[in-house]
Design an enzyme around this catalytic site. Sequence first.
Site, PDB file in Angstrom:
ATOM      1  CB  SER A 377      -0.814   0.267   0.924  1.00 28.23           C
ATOM      2  OG  SER A 377      -2.249  -1.023   1.140  1.00 28.23           O
ATOM      3  NE  ARG A 378       2.373   3.269  -5.217  1.00 26.46           N
ATOM      4  CZ  ARG A 378       1.658   1.860  -6.232  1.00 26.46           C
ATOM      5  NH1 ARG A 378       2.434   0.721  -4.726  1.00 26.46           N
ATOM      6  NH2 ARG A 378       1.724   1.298  -6.897  1.00 26.46           N
TER       7      ARG A 378
END
Length: 400
Positions: A377-378
Site C-alpha cells: 500500500s505504498r
Amino acid sequence: MTAPLFDTVPGFDQPIAVLKHCHDKIRKQLSTLQNLLVHLLQQGNTTEAQQAAKAVLQYFDKAAHLHHDDEEQDLMPMLQATAIGDDAALLQTLVPEILADHQRMDAAWATLRPELDTIAAGTGKQLSAHGVRDYVAAYQAHMAKEESQLAPMAKRLFSAQQMAQLGTAMQRRRGIAPEVAEAPDAAALLAAMRTDYAHSSLSESDVLADPIAQFQKWFGEAVNAQVGEPNAMSLATVTPDGKPSSRIVLIKQFDERGFTWYTNYDSDKGQQLAHNPHAALLFFWRELERQVRIEGTVVKTTAAESDEYFNVRPLLSRLSAIASQQSAPISDRATLEANYAAVAAAVGEEAHPPRPEHWGGYRLQPERIEFWQGRRSRFHDRIVFTRDAEGQWNMQRLQP
Ligand SMILES: Cc1cc2nc3c(=O)[nH]c(=O)nc-3n(C[C@H](O)[C@H](O)[C@H](O)COP(=O)(O)O)c2cc1C
C-alpha cells in the site's frame, strides 16, 4: 456427466471461480511444503528439495499476495458496498477476521521464508515443523471460511456488471490487459497499473552500519535472485546549461572508495562530468522491489586502473572502444562499420592494442546512499546514509 480431460483454468469473466482456482493452487503448494518437510528429514537437501523450496517461495512471495489483494482491495469492499441486512451484519465480523488472517499468515510466512531461502540456495536444510504446521493450518481454515461464506455471498449478490468489474481489476493486478473492443485508453490503463510491493521489509536493525557493506549485501541478493542485469545502473549528470541527462551504464567495481564504470571520456557524459562532477546513480532491482540511489562527486580512475580493466575486455569490445567517438553524430551505420574495420586492420594480429586516451573509468565517491524497499500500500521503507564533514556515515529513516 463425464469428467473433463484437462484441469481447466477459469477465465477472468468468472472471478469467483478464479479465486477458487487460486485456493486449489495454494493447497498444492501447501502440500509441497509438507512433503518438503518429510523429504528434508529423510533425504536431506537434495536437488529435488531445492526445486520444491523454490516453487513454494515463488508462489507465496507473489501469487498468494495478489490473491490477498484481490480480496482486500476489490472483493470485500465491493461486497461491503452491496450487502444489506444479514449479509452486511456477517461482513462486519467476517471482513476484520479475514484481514487479521492475512496478517497472521504473512507473519507465519516471514518466519518460514528465510529457511526456504537457504534450502532453495542449497546452503541449509532447516525447516521448522512447527512453522509449517501453523502456516498450513492457518491457510486451510482461512480458505474454508472464504469458500463457505464469502464466495457464495458474492455469487448471490453481484450483478453481471459487478462480476465484470471484479474480473477486470484482478486481471489488471496481474498485469494482463483486459480484452477491449477498441484501442485501450492509455491514461486509464496507466492509472490502473498498481503493483503492490510485499516481498520484504527494511528496518534500521536490518541495515548494516556501513552503506557500502549494505550495498554489497543487496547486490549479492540481487545476483542470487537472478535479477536481470543487476549491474546496470542509471547515471545522471548535469549539462553545462544545468539540465539533467541520464543513461544506463554498467558498474564494474565498488568498494569504500566508490562506484566505478567505464566509458568514453569525450562522450556527452564525459564532457558533462568535466564541467560538473556531481552525479547520481540509480539501481532498480524489480524482482526484489528494491531501489538504491547514490549521489556524490565523480573522479577519473587512475590510468593504471583503466589499463587493467581495458586489457581484460574481449578484443572486439576493445576495438569498438577505439573505433567509436561515442556520442558524436555519424552519417550512417556503414561509416561506423568502416571505421571499425579500419581500426581492426590497423591493430592486425596484435592481441593487446593499447587503451586509447579517450577511454577509461569514472568513480563516483558517494556522499548520500538511500536504500528503498517497496512495502504494501505504498508505505515503503527508506533508509538513507549521508556522510558528514568528518567522513562518518549517519543513518536516517525517510517517509515513503
Ligand atoms: C544495459 C546497458 C548498459 C550500458 N553500459 C554502458 C557502459 O558501461 N558504458 C557506456 O559508456 N555506455 C553504456 N551503455 C550505453 C549508454 O547508455 C549510453 O548510450 C552511452 O554511454 C552514451 O551516453 P552519453 O551520450 O550520454 O555519453 C549501456 C546501455 C545499456 C542499455
